[in-house]
Design a protein around this motif. Sequence first.
Motif, short mmCIF file in Angstrom:
data_model
loop_
_atom_site.label_atom_id
_atom_site.label_comp_id
_atom_site.label_asym_id
_atom_site.label_seq_id
_atom_site.Cartn_x
_atom_site.Cartn_y
_atom_site.Cartn_z
N THR A 111 -4.63 3.26 -13.57
CA THR A 111 -5.98 3.78 -13.70
C THR A 111 -6.10 5.13 -13.00
O THR A 111 -5.68 5.29 -11.85
N CYS A 112 -6.66 6.08 -13.71
CA CYS A 112 -6.97 7.37 -13.08
C CYS A 112 -8.45 7.63 -13.31
O CYS A 112 -9.14 6.91 -14.04
N PHE A 113 -8.95 8.66 -12.68
CA PHE A 113 -10.37 8.93 -12.66
C PHE A 113 -10.58 10.37 -13.11
O PHE A 113 -10.51 11.29 -12.31
N HIS A 114 -10.77 10.52 -14.43
CA HIS A 114 -10.78 11.85 -15.03
C HIS A 114 -9.50 12.60 -14.64
O HIS A 114 -9.52 13.78 -14.32
N GLY A 115 -8.40 11.86 -14.68
CA GLY A 115 -7.08 12.44 -14.45
C GLY A 115 -6.61 12.41 -13.02
O GLY A 115 -5.42 12.59 -12.75
N ALA A 116 -7.52 12.20 -12.06
CA ALA A 116 -7.15 12.17 -10.65
C ALA A 116 -6.86 10.74 -10.22
O ALA A 116 -7.27 9.77 -10.87
N TYR A 117 -6.17 10.61 -9.09
CA TYR A 117 -5.76 9.31 -8.60
C TYR A 117 -6.45 8.96 -7.29
O TYR A 117 -6.94 9.85 -6.57
N SER A 118 -6.46 7.69 -6.97
CA SER A 118 -7.05 7.22 -5.72
C SER A 118 -6.15 7.57 -4.54
O SER A 118 -4.94 7.76 -4.69
N HIS A 119 -6.75 7.65 -3.38
CA HIS A 119 -6.02 8.00 -2.15
C HIS A 119 -4.86 7.02 -1.92
O HIS A 119 -3.73 7.43 -1.65
N TRP A 132 -14.64 16.44 -3.64
CA TRP A 132 -13.44 15.71 -3.22
C TRP A 132 -13.29 14.37 -3.95
O TRP A 132 -12.21 14.00 -4.36
N HIS A 133 -14.40 13.61 -4.10
CA HIS A 133 -14.31 12.23 -4.57
C HIS A 133 -15.22 11.97 -5.78
O HIS A 133 -16.34 12.49 -5.84
N TRP A 134 -14.73 11.13 -6.68
CA TRP A 134 -15.57 10.57 -7.72
C TRP A 134 -15.13 9.15 -7.99
O TRP A 134 -13.92 8.85 -8.01
N SER A 135 -16.09 8.25 -8.18
CA SER A 135 -15.80 6.84 -8.41
C SER A 135 -16.63 6.33 -9.58
O SER A 135 -17.83 6.68 -9.69
N PRO A 136 -16.05 5.51 -10.46
CA PRO A 136 -16.85 4.93 -11.55
C PRO A 136 -17.92 3.98 -11.03
O PRO A 136 -18.90 3.71 -11.72
N ASN A 137 -17.74 3.48 -9.81
CA ASN A 137 -18.73 2.58 -9.21
C ASN A 137 -19.79 3.32 -8.42
O ASN A 137 -20.93 2.87 -8.32
N ASN A 138 -19.40 4.47 -7.85
CA ASN A 138 -20.30 5.17 -6.93
C ASN A 138 -20.56 6.62 -7.29
O ASN A 138 -21.27 7.32 -6.58
N LEU A 140 0.83 -1.20 0.00
CA LEU A 140 0.00 0.00 0.00
C LEU A 140 0.87 1.25 0.00
O LEU A 140 1.79 1.38 0.81
N VAL A 141 0.57 2.18 -0.91
CA VAL A 141 1.27 3.46 -0.95
C VAL A 141 0.25 4.60 -0.93
O VAL A 141 -0.90 4.43 -1.33
N ALA A 142 0.68 5.75 -0.45
CA ALA A 142 -0.18 6.92 -0.30
C ALA A 142 0.17 7.96 -1.35
O ALA A 142 1.34 8.33 -1.50
N ILE A 143 -0.84 8.42 -2.07
CA ILE A 143 -0.61 9.38 -3.14
C ILE A 143 -0.17 10.74 -2.59
O ILE A 143 0.81 11.33 -3.04
N GLY A 144 -0.90 11.26 -1.60
CA GLY A 144 -0.51 12.54 -1.02
C GLY A 144 0.83 12.46 -0.33
O GLY A 144 1.67 13.35 -0.47
N GLY A 145 1.04 11.38 0.42
CA GLY A 145 2.32 11.20 1.09
C GLY A 145 3.46 11.11 0.11
O GLY A 145 4.59 11.56 0.39
N SER A 158 -12.17 3.33 1.31
CA SER A 158 -13.35 2.82 2.00
C SER A 158 -14.26 2.22 0.94
O SER A 158 -13.96 2.26 -0.25
N ARG A 159 -15.39 1.68 1.35
CA ARG A 159 -16.27 0.98 0.40
C ARG A 159 -16.65 1.86 -0.79
O ARG A 159 -16.65 1.41 -1.93
N LYS A 160 -16.99 3.10 -0.52
CA LYS A 160 -17.45 3.97 -1.60
C LYS A 160 -16.39 4.96 -2.06
O LYS A 160 -16.61 5.68 -3.03
N ASP A 161 -15.27 4.98 -1.37
CA ASP A 161 -14.15 5.85 -1.78
C ASP A 161 -13.13 4.97 -2.50
O ASP A 161 -12.09 4.61 -1.97
N ASP A 162 -13.46 4.61 -3.74
CA ASP A 162 -12.62 3.71 -4.52
C ASP A 162 -12.28 4.29 -5.88
O ASP A 162 -12.06 3.56 -6.85
N GLY A 163 -12.24 5.63 -5.93
CA GLY A 163 -11.95 6.30 -7.19
C GLY A 163 -11.02 7.48 -6.98
O GLY A 163 -10.09 7.43 -6.19
N GLY A 164 -11.29 8.57 -7.69
CA GLY A 164 -10.43 9.73 -7.62
C GLY A 164 -10.56 10.49 -6.31
O GLY A 164 -11.67 10.71 -5.82
N ASP A 165 -9.43 10.88 -5.76
CA ASP A 165 -9.37 11.71 -4.56
C ASP A 165 -8.65 12.99 -4.96
O ASP A 165 -7.44 13.00 -5.18
#
Length: 455
Positions: free
Chosen positions: A126-134, A207-213, A84-89, A147-154
């Motif tokens: 994979t990016c989400f309209h150019g943004a990356y996951s947390h 803040w968030h967008w997900s292709p699933n949610n 696991l790696v952190a994008i902001g970190g 989290s369950r619904k935070d599975d896309g762009g942060d």
Amino acid sequence: MAKDKAGKKKPSKGDKKIAAEKAAKGMTKAGPFYKAADLIDLPDEELLEAVQRQTFRFFWEGAEPVSGMARDRTTRTVDTPNDLVAIGGTGFGIMAMIVAMERGWISRAEGLERLTRIVDVIEPTTCFHGAYSHFMHGETGKVWPFSRKDDGGDLIETAFLFQGLLCAREYFDAATPAETRLRQRITGLWGEIEWNWYTQGRHALYWHWSPNNGFVLDHDIHGWNECLIAYVMAVSAPRYPIDPAAYHRGFAASKDFGAPRRYYEIELPLGPDRGGPLFWAHYSFMGLDPRGLKDRYADYWQQNVAHTMINYRHCVLNPHGHKGYGPDCWGLTASDDPDGYAAHQPSEDNGVISPTAALSSFPYAPKEAMAALRHFLAKYGDKVWGRFGFVDAFSEERDWFADTFLSIDQGPIIVMIENYRTGLIWNLFMRIPEIQGGLRKLGFESPYLEAGAGA
């Protein structure tokens, strides 16, 4: 070993991991290993250098070995067994690597290799309209759901990542093929972030967008908090910028942008009751230089100094009587604590001190920060100090000392101390042409925006 389409041998994922682990074991330039007792009597400048350098080990030797990206967290004795790696970190770690190259802890070639490896992972993932996951998997670049619904762009973590990447693009300015190519790749990724998508056609970033949610979390980004950098970058974007009205009608429309208030005899221009956690004065301002930075809402140097001193005076006056608090033991911010993780602040103070809060505040309160630094070492010693610098937090009254180091807390220590010492990262970020253009669109004033500045 696998072969590419031309039939040539190429390293497999396993080969890369083994090579990276071997390289990491041999990387000793991050500095000598210090114990707390080694540091106590050092002069101020030598002490700051030692603290920065040992903290940098988190991002160099403690990085996920395949990608070279920052782990979200690790412990005093072992690295986490997963990838696991952190994008902001990682964005904070990139800025820390620039400090390391400039100070000679690692070579420019080593820093370039690490940055190239990081881009090798994030460019095809994979990016989400150019943004990356947390979070993501360092070995593959695949999403690791927050989290369950935070599975896309942060969007905020993406802003922190690109705050670092744009500083790297500015730093690696040589005309060599390798540095030129790195700059081109960063510019390409920066241009693909669809900041305007994250407004949903409204006057605010979300803040968030997900292709699933989709936008189901419905978290509009309004201030005052750590998110100023996202609006600056969104307005500055080369291809998909937002309208400046989103900043004024979204971020600055919050009740925290009301009339200044006074706490502990200090006037605070922005923010909630008693200022909030101190990371709000750090994360956006690792790149944004608050010295002389003003808009219609605040003077951001005054804001951050006031916020810091309110936090400091709260700990000195210690209205809740927490054990250990005082003029040389202060600093409330989001961090681990005995019960998990919490956003410690004067209005939510449970007796937990986070060293990053005071140490990342060196630009704003150097005397008070130095007193805290020396006190932490002298009183608590190796209870609070370890292989990657200061542990995340401690509570003297509960006899609790964290076993963890967090990327988003270690990074600001290195970068903000460097900004205090030399202004290195501030100078790099503030001279970026797109950022200067965005600040002008938002109506900011800054010495960097004056005629002839930043040349």
